[in-house]
Scaffold this motif. Structure first.
Motif, PDB file in Angstrom:
ATOM      1  N   PRO A  67       3.046  -3.747  -7.425  1.00 52.74           N
ATOM      2  CA  PRO A  67       3.413  -5.143  -7.146  1.00 52.74           C
ATOM      3  C   PRO A  67       4.921  -5.353  -7.090  1.00 52.74           C
ATOM      4  CG  PRO A  67       1.683  -5.036  -8.803  1.00 52.74           C
ATOM      5  CD  PRO A  67       2.153  -3.637  -8.591  1.00 52.74           C
ATOM      6  N   ALA A  68       5.665  -4.523  -7.832  1.00 48.12           N
ATOM      7  CA  ALA A  68       7.120  -4.665  -7.829  1.00 48.12           C
ATOM      8  C   ALA A  68       7.718  -4.450  -6.445  1.00 48.12           C
ATOM      9  CB  ALA A  68       7.734  -3.677  -8.823  1.00 48.12           C
ATOM     10  N   ALA A  69       7.031  -3.675  -5.608  1.00 48.18           N
ATOM     11  CA  ALA A  69       7.556  -3.368  -4.277  1.00 48.18           C
ATOM     12  C   ALA A  69       7.555  -4.587  -3.365  1.00 48.18           C
ATOM     13  CB  ALA A  69       6.742  -2.246  -3.635  1.00 48.18           C
ATOM     14  N   LEU A 110       0.825  -1.211   0.000  1.00 48.56           N
ATOM     15  CA  LEU A 110       0.000   0.000   0.000  1.00 48.56           C
ATOM     16  C   LEU A 110       0.860   1.262   0.000  1.00 48.56           C
ATOM     17  CD1 LEU A 110      -2.902  -0.927   2.456  1.00 48.56           C
ATOM     18  CD2 LEU A 110      -2.861  -1.057  -0.040  1.00 48.56           C
ATOM     19  N   SER A 111       2.031   1.203   0.632  1.00 47.47           N
ATOM     20  CA  SER A 111       2.912   2.375   0.691  1.00 47.47           C
ATOM     21  C   SER A 111       3.449   2.742  -0.686  1.00 47.47           C
ATOM     22  CB  SER A 111       4.076   2.111   1.644  1.00 47.47           C
ATOM     23  OG  SER A 111       3.605   1.905   2.964  1.00 47.47           O
ATOM     24  N   LEU A 121       4.113 -13.689   4.075  1.00 49.57           N
ATOM     25  CA  LEU A 121       4.669 -12.778   3.075  1.00 49.57           C
ATOM     26  C   LEU A 121       3.900 -12.878   1.765  1.00 49.57           C
ATOM     27  CD1 LEU A 121       8.517 -13.335   3.601  1.00 49.57           C
ATOM     28  CD2 LEU A 121       7.130 -11.416   4.429  1.00 49.57           C
ATOM     29  N   LEU A 122       3.576 -14.092   1.363  1.00 46.03           N
ATOM     30  CA  LEU A 122       2.856 -14.308   0.111  1.00 46.03           C
ATOM     31  C   LEU A 122       1.411 -13.847   0.222  1.00 46.03           C
ATOM     32  CD1 LEU A 122       2.733 -15.557  -2.752  1.00 46.03           C
ATOM     33  CD2 LEU A 122       2.131 -17.729  -1.649  1.00 46.03           C
ATOM     34  N   LEU A 123       0.748 -14.251   1.300  1.00 49.41           N
ATOM     35  CA  LEU A 123      -0.677 -13.930   1.462  1.00 49.41           C
ATOM     36  C   LEU A 123      -0.910 -12.428   1.604  1.00 49.41           C
ATOM     37  CD1 LEU A 123      -1.809 -16.767   3.896  1.00 49.41           C
ATOM     38  CD2 LEU A 123      -2.151 -16.635   1.429  1.00 49.41           C
ATOM     39  N   GLY A 124      -0.003 -11.736   2.281  1.00 49.96           N
ATOM     40  CA  GLY A 124      -0.151 -10.291   2.443  1.00 49.96           C
ATOM     41  C   GLY A 124      -0.130  -9.570   1.116  1.00 49.96           C
ATOM     42  N   GLY A 125       0.800  -9.960   0.240  1.00 44.94           N
ATOM     43  CA  GLY A 125       0.880  -9.339  -1.068  1.00 44.94           C
ATOM     44  C   GLY A 125      -0.323  -9.644  -1.939  1.00 44.94           C
ATOM     45  N   ALA A 152      -3.389  -7.753  -0.625  1.00 45.27           N
ATOM     46  CA  ALA A 152      -3.347  -6.321  -0.904  1.00 45.27           C
ATOM     47  C   ALA A 152      -3.688  -6.027  -2.356  1.00 45.27           C
ATOM     48  CB  ALA A 152      -1.958  -5.770  -0.565  1.00 45.27           C
ATOM     49  N   MET A 153      -3.209  -6.864  -3.246  1.00 53.97           N
ATOM     50  CA  MET A 153      -3.510  -6.670  -4.665  1.00 53.97           C
ATOM     51  C   MET A 153      -4.995  -6.829  -4.953  1.00 53.97           C
ATOM     52  SD  MET A 153      -0.312  -8.648  -6.468  1.00 53.97           S
ATOM     53  CE  MET A 153       1.382  -8.202  -6.053  1.00 53.97           C
TER      54      MET A 153
END
Length: 257
Positions: free
Chosen positions: A67-69, A62-63, A108-112, A115-116
């Motif tokens: 997705p690259a971040a 979100l910051s 780590l995977l689920l958070g990304g 968020a998407m």
């Protein structure tokens, strides 16, 4: 009483064999045996760890809004989580260490991913989380009150259905590398895609019932204490699958609006 089969790869038929103990717990001290309460507590620890790293990836995405971040973190989580899961399955005695690592990596995977999805469909992730835990507690109640009973036919049906779904996903992934579209309608937001997702969510949810039953039998078998971590790991494998399928289903329904 033989152990019931389960389609969860972490909780296979031979999970509690050759790990010490025995029915009635005659081979190891009572304090060193697996318990239901201990497995529940350790499942809670794994959930907290997963939420912690998921929140980190979520806010990082979100910051930056790209997705690259978080792509590198998601890759580490996905690949590392898979490797850690395989290690845990084949080295059950390492579960007190490997299961928490698995939870951190999967977060780590689920958070990304969450968020998407949530950026595209606001509020989707929290809905998926609520439905996942609602399903968990509902099925736990139905199982504990014996409204749902795990019979051999029931278990075999869920195992067969889960195996079919996994083979379909594997075929889609392999053919995707060659740019071959395979049953694209099941991935769409049309009626076929939504019905397919509903079926997959139902199968994933019923795997939780098999997991509950299998862990209970493991407790009766008198498995060693470290198997509490392994049982919690097995529940997490199913919960993560269920969450992702619910997230996918909700995204399909929202895309029709």
């Amino acid at each position: 009483m033989p152990l019931m089969k389960t389609s969860n790869p972490a909780l296979g038929e031979n999970t509690f064999r050759n790990v010490g103990g025995g029915y009635g717990g005659g081979l190891i001290d009572a304090a060193a045996r697996m318990t239901l309460s201990g497995t529940v507590n350790k499942t809670g620890v794994l959930l907290v760890l997963t939420f912690a790293t998921a929140a980190w990836t979520w806010f990082k995405y979100l910051s930056y809004g790209s997705p690259a971040a978080v792509g590198g973190l998601m890759a580490i989580g996905g690949i590392g989580g898979f490797i850690c899961a395989m290690v845990t399955i084949f080295k059950k005695e390492w579960a007190p260490v490997s299961a928490p690592i698995y939870a951190l990596l999967e977060g780590l995977l689920l958070g990304g991913i969450s968020a998407m999805f949530d950026q595209r469909y606001p509020g989707l992730a929290i809905q998926a989380v609520g439905l996942t835990f609602g399903t968990l507690f509902a099925l736990l109640f139905l199982y504990s009150t014996r409204i749902i009973r795990v019979t051999q036919k029931f278990a075999l049906g869920i195992v067969a259905a889960t195996g079919g779904i996994m083979l379909l996903y594997l075929a889609q992934m392999v053919l995707g590398f060659f740019h071959v579209q395979f049953l694209s309608s099941v991935n769409g937001s049309g009626p076929i895609g939504i019905v397919f997702s509903l079926i997959v969510v139902a199968i994933a949810a019923l795997n939780l019932v098999l997991d509950f039953d299998f862990i209970e039998r493991g407790v009766n078998y008198g498995a060693p204490k470290y198997m509490e971590w392994y049982g919690a790991f097995g529940i997490m494998v199913t919960l993560i699958w269920l969450y992702l399928e619910i997230l996918r289903l909700l995204a399909k329904t929202r895309s029709r609006d």
